[in-house]
Design an enzyme around this catalytic site. Structure first.
Site, PDB file in Angstrom:
ATOM      1  N   CYS A   1      -1.132   5.339   9.293  1.00 39.99           N
ATOM      2  CA  CYS A   1      -0.022   4.469   9.671  1.00 39.99           C
ATOM      3  C   CYS A   1      -0.533   3.325  10.525  1.00 39.99           C
ATOM      4  CB  CYS A   1       1.001   5.217  10.510  1.00 39.99           C
ATOM      5  SG  CYS A   1       1.798   6.509   9.626  1.00 39.99           S
TER       6      CYS A   1
ATOM      7  N   CYS B   1       6.117  -7.023   7.421  1.00 35.18           N
ATOM      8  CA  CYS B   1       7.266  -6.606   8.236  1.00 35.18           C
ATOM      9  C   CYS B   1       7.649  -7.775   9.121  1.00 35.18           C
ATOM     10  CB  CYS B   1       6.876  -5.394   9.092  1.00 35.18           C
ATOM     11  SG  CYS B   1       8.264  -4.710  10.022  1.00 35.18           S
TER      12      CYS B   1
ATOM     13  N   CYS C   1       0.943  -2.592  15.872  1.00 35.20           N
ATOM     14  CA  CYS C   1       0.997  -2.311  14.429  1.00 35.20           C
ATOM     15  C   CYS C   1       0.373  -3.440  13.617  1.00 35.20           C
ATOM     16  CB  CYS C   1       2.449  -2.098  14.003  1.00 35.20           C
ATOM     17  SG  CYS C   1       2.635  -1.902  12.223  1.00 35.20           S
TER      18      CYS C   1
ATOM     19  N   GLY D   1       6.638  -2.086   6.330  1.00 37.55           N
ATOM     20  CA  GLY D   1       8.007  -2.593   6.371  1.00 37.55           C
ATOM     21  C   GLY D   1       8.980  -1.759   7.175  1.00 37.55           C
TER      22      GLY D   1
ATOM     23  N   SER E   1      10.727   5.568  15.635  1.00 34.91           N
ATOM     24  CA  SER E   1       9.490   5.130  16.288  1.00 34.91           C
ATOM     25  C   SER E   1       9.818   4.801  17.732  1.00 34.91           C
ATOM     26  CB  SER E   1       8.946   3.889  15.576  1.00 34.91           C
ATOM     27  OG  SER E   1       8.573   4.224  14.266  1.00 34.91           O
ATOM     28  N   LEU E   2       9.687   5.782  18.592  1.00 30.79           N
ATOM     29  CA  LEU E   2      10.131   5.613  19.980  1.00 30.79           C
ATOM     30  C   LEU E   2       9.041   4.944  20.825  1.00 30.79           C
ATOM     31  CD1 LEU E   2      12.495   6.173  21.884  1.00 30.79           C
ATOM     32  CD2 LEU E   2      11.443   8.388  22.395  1.00 30.79           C
TER      33      LEU E   2
ATOM     34  N   CYS F   1       3.488   8.507   1.388  1.00 34.20           N
ATOM     35  CA  CYS F   1       3.965   7.522   2.360  1.00 34.20           C
ATOM     36  C   CYS F   1       4.159   6.206   1.614  1.00 34.20           C
ATOM     37  CB  CYS F   1       2.904   7.397   3.449  1.00 34.20           C
ATOM     38  SG  CYS F   1       3.276   6.161   4.681  1.00 34.20           S
TER      39      CYS F   1
ATOM     40  N   GLU G   1       0.827  -1.205   0.000  1.00 34.41           N
ATOM     41  CA  GLU G   1       0.000   0.000   0.000  1.00 34.41           C
ATOM     42  C   GLU G   1       0.860   1.253   0.000  1.00 34.41           C
ATOM     43  OE1 GLU G   1      -4.134  -1.580   1.870  1.00 34.41           O
ATOM     44  OE2 GLU G   1      -2.746  -0.661   3.258  1.00 34.41           O
TER      45      GLU G   1
ATOM     46  N   CYS H   1       5.809  -5.212  16.190  1.00 32.92           N
ATOM     47  CA  CYS H   1       5.406  -4.198  17.159  1.00 32.92           C
ATOM     48  C   CYS H   1       3.950  -4.491  17.530  1.00 32.92           C
ATOM     49  CB  CYS H   1       5.576  -2.804  16.577  1.00 32.92           C
ATOM     50  SG  CYS H   1       7.296  -2.516  16.110  1.00 32.92           S
TER      51      CYS H   1
HETATM   52  N1  SAH Z   1       8.816   0.195  10.253  1.00 37.02           N
HETATM   53  C1  SAH Z   1       9.069   1.587  10.337  1.00 37.02           C
HETATM   54  C2  SAH Z   1       8.262   2.421   9.365  1.00 37.02           C
HETATM   55  C3  SAH Z   1       6.841   2.035   9.112  1.00 37.02           C
HETATM   56  S1  SAH Z   1       5.703   2.279  10.447  1.00 37.02           S
HETATM   57  C4  SAH Z   1       8.851   2.074  11.747  1.00 37.02           C
HETATM   58  O1  SAH Z   1       8.346   1.318  12.559  1.00 37.02           O
HETATM   59  O2  SAH Z   1       9.244   3.208  12.021  1.00 37.02           O
HETATM   60  C5  SAH Z   1       5.445   4.045  10.411  1.00 37.02           C
HETATM   61  C6  SAH Z   1       4.967   4.609  11.757  1.00 37.02           C
HETATM   62  O3  SAH Z   1       3.620   4.215  12.032  1.00 37.02           O
HETATM   63  C7  SAH Z   1       5.792   4.140  12.938  1.00 37.02           C
HETATM   64  O4  SAH Z   1       6.092   5.182  13.819  1.00 37.02           O
HETATM   65  C8  SAH Z   1       4.863   3.164  13.578  1.00 37.02           C
HETATM   66  O5  SAH Z   1       5.216   2.930  14.899  1.00 37.02           O
HETATM   67  C9  SAH Z   1       3.532   3.841  13.396  1.00 37.02           C
HETATM   68  N2  SAH Z   1       2.387   2.972  13.616  1.00 37.02           N
HETATM   69  C10 SAH Z   1       2.298   1.653  13.408  1.00 37.02           C
HETATM   70  N3  SAH Z   1       1.082   1.192  13.746  1.00 37.02           N
HETATM   71  C11 SAH Z   1       0.370   2.249  14.176  1.00 37.02           C
HETATM   72  C12 SAH Z   1      -0.970   2.413  14.626  1.00 37.02           C
HETATM   73  N4  SAH Z   1      -1.816   1.389  14.686  1.00 37.02           N
HETATM   74  N5  SAH Z   1      -1.369   3.651  14.968  1.00 37.02           N
HETATM   75  C13 SAH Z   1      -0.528   4.697  14.862  1.00 37.02           C
HETATM   76  N6  SAH Z   1       0.735   4.601  14.429  1.00 37.02           N
HETATM   77  C14 SAH Z   1       1.182   3.393  14.100  1.00 37.02           C
HETATM   78 FE1  SF4 Z   2       7.243  -3.145  11.353  1.00 30.12          FE
HETATM   79 FE2  SF4 Z   2       7.243  -0.504  11.805  1.00 30.12          FE
HETATM   80 FE3  SF4 Z   2       4.992  -1.952  12.125  1.00 30.12          FE
HETATM   81 FE4  SF4 Z   2       6.998  -2.221  13.849  1.00 30.12          FE
HETATM   82  S1  SF4 Z   2       5.770  -0.354  13.505  1.00 30.12           S
HETATM   83  S2  SF4 Z   2       5.828  -3.918  12.923  1.00 30.12           S
HETATM   84  S3  SF4 Z   2       8.780  -2.002  12.529  1.00 30.12           S
HETATM   85  S4  SF4 Z   2       6.085  -1.615  10.209  1.00 30.12           S
END
Ligand code: SAH
Ligand code: SF4
Length: 396
Positions: A375, A136, A143, A201, A255-256, A129, A116, A140
């Site tokens: 995201c 991935c 996610c 990813g 992504s802290l 984006c 996507e 997390c």
């Molecule tokens: N893998 C990389 C980039 C893709 S995720 C990463 O983790 O940074 C892009 C951003 O979306 C990251 O900050 C991730 O933590 C956030 N994200 C993932 N799932 C989410 C959700 N359900 N709600 C809000 N942000 C989310």
């Molecule tokens: Fe992968 Fe980023 Fe999602 Fe974590 S937040 S599972 S690193 S896409």
């Protein structure tokens, strides 16, 4: 919001010739050589095609008017200028666009993988984006992408292809006619001004292809995006952070999501391998870091998990001394998740603490919610549906 209609564009299409769109200069040169372009002409031809492909965005060899008819025919016999195939396009009431794209299938793949790409227009800018992997490998816990089964790295051309396809669809090539639905496009000469690697990813797990793709995106004789307007987001693959800074030199987002290791281990499990102290050290040493080139720290707001005022203060303390921006992201719930988004007042109070410490307007407004474009929701549903719907065995 009412959901926008889902536009089915190309439900099933047969495999076609390999595409030159999205290739790096080296790959383009090899492709031209393989099509019979003589060695001594290669440099010049690569330059010509580069400009047609990346400055003009042409989709037919016939448009390449300074290339001889014979060569155009020769190239068209073996190559195409196709973008990734669109499975569906959705346009949100706020102008956000989401494309579900189908990539070419490899011999060992049961079916073509899908990814996507999301476009978020604002009045003065447009942010694309893009995805770097199908799914991935990291998990997390909040996610949706992390729950996806099929995972593979995208090729550089599949990453660049997302930018080209988005420019096609929103009419962002010189002289192009705008889209039929031009709802809320930015009032800027270029409609895509920024690219963020925040789709599906972990981009640093696909370092070489993402780097090659960003070099194509930033090439001054081609797509010409400024590296200051390209942001790579990582969950914290610490050893690759300095290398990315040195070799690719784009902006960085981290992504802290938590300020202590116990919680971050749970939310972003790669933290067990590279804990917060190591991550912060890599950030402090990120090449080119300055007040004009800050690192963005993303912090997803999870109700009762990481949203206390004590955590807001801990966040500010953790980032002190690092030129930083903070992005508070309202959690986007997905079916089956155990988390909820923090209440709006909690987010505001958290943001107050962060604002008082000198970080400006840190809450990221949710966009494209009616089309699940935010995201963490980037997980092509068809990955799950297709086994049943298309009668394909479930396991790869
Ligand atoms: N893998 C990389 C980039 C893709 S995720 C990463 O983790 O940074 C892009 C951003 O979306 C990251 O900050 C991730 O933590 C956030 N994200 C993932 N799932 C989410 C959700 N359900 N709600 C809000 N942000 C989310
Ligand atoms: Fe992968 Fe980023 Fe999602 Fe974590 S937040 S599972 S690193 S896409």
């Amino acid at each position: 919001m009412t959901a926008a209609p889902l536009v089915k564009i190309a439900p099933e299409m047969p495999a076609t010739k390999p595409s030159l769109a999205g290739l790096t200069r080296d790959r383009l040169k090899l492709a031209l050589a393989a099509a019979g372009v003589p060695e001594k002409q290669l440099r010049m031809r690569v330059g010509q095609l580069w400009s047609w492909i990346y400055v003009r965005g042409v989709t037919s060899f016939d448009d390449m008017t300074d290339v001889s008819k014979d060569l155009r025919r020769q190239l068209a016999d073996v190559y195409a200028l196709d973008r990734p195939e669109i499975v569906s396009e959705q346009i949100s009431v706020d102008g956000t666009r989401k494309w579900l794209l189908r990539l070419a299938k490899r011999s060992h793949e049961a079916r073509p993988p899908e990814i996507e790409t999301v476009y978020i227009p604002e009045s003065d800018r447009g942010t694309l984006c893009i995805s770097s992997q199908v799914g991935c490998t990291l998990n997390c816990s909040f996610c949706h992408t992390g729950t996806q089964r099929l995972v593979r790295n995208l090729e550089a051309e599949e990453i660049v292809g997302q930018i080209m396809l988005a420019r096609d669809r929103i009419g962002d090539w010189p002289g192009a006619k705008g889209p039929d639905d031009d709802r809320l496009l930015p009032n800027a000469e270029r409609k895509i001004t920024n690219v963020v690697l925040m789709g599906m990813g972990e981009p640093l797990y696909n370092f070489d292809n993402v780097k090659a793709a960003m070099d194509v995106a930033a090439d001054g004789d081609g797509l010409s995006l400024s590296k200051r307007r390209i942001t790579l987001s990582t969950s914290g693959v610490v050893p690759e952070i300095p290398r990315w800074g040195e070799e690719a030199d784009t902006m960085l987002a981290i992504s802290l999501h938590a300020t202590n290791d116990a919680l971050r281990d749970e939310l972003v499990p790669i933290n067990k391998k590279y804990p917060i102290a190591e991550l912060m050290e890599a950030c402090r040493n990120y090449p080119g870091l300055s007040n004009a080139r800050r690192i963005t720290f993303e912090y997803v707001m999870l109700k009762g998990v990481n949203d206390s005022l004590a955590e807001a203060r801990a966040l500010v303390k953790l980032l002190s001394g690092i030129p930083a921006k903070i992005n508070l992201i309202p959690f986007n719930p997905w079916p089956g998740t155990r988390y909820e988004c923090s209440d709006w007042e909690t987010i505001e109070r958290f943001a107050d603490v962060v604002n008082r410490a000198g970080y400006a307007s840190p809450v990221r407004t949710p966009r494209g919610r009616d089309i699940l474009a935010a995201c963490g929701q980037l997980r092509s549903e068809s990955q799950r549906l297709s086994a049943k719907d298309r009668n394909i065995p479930a396991s790869p």
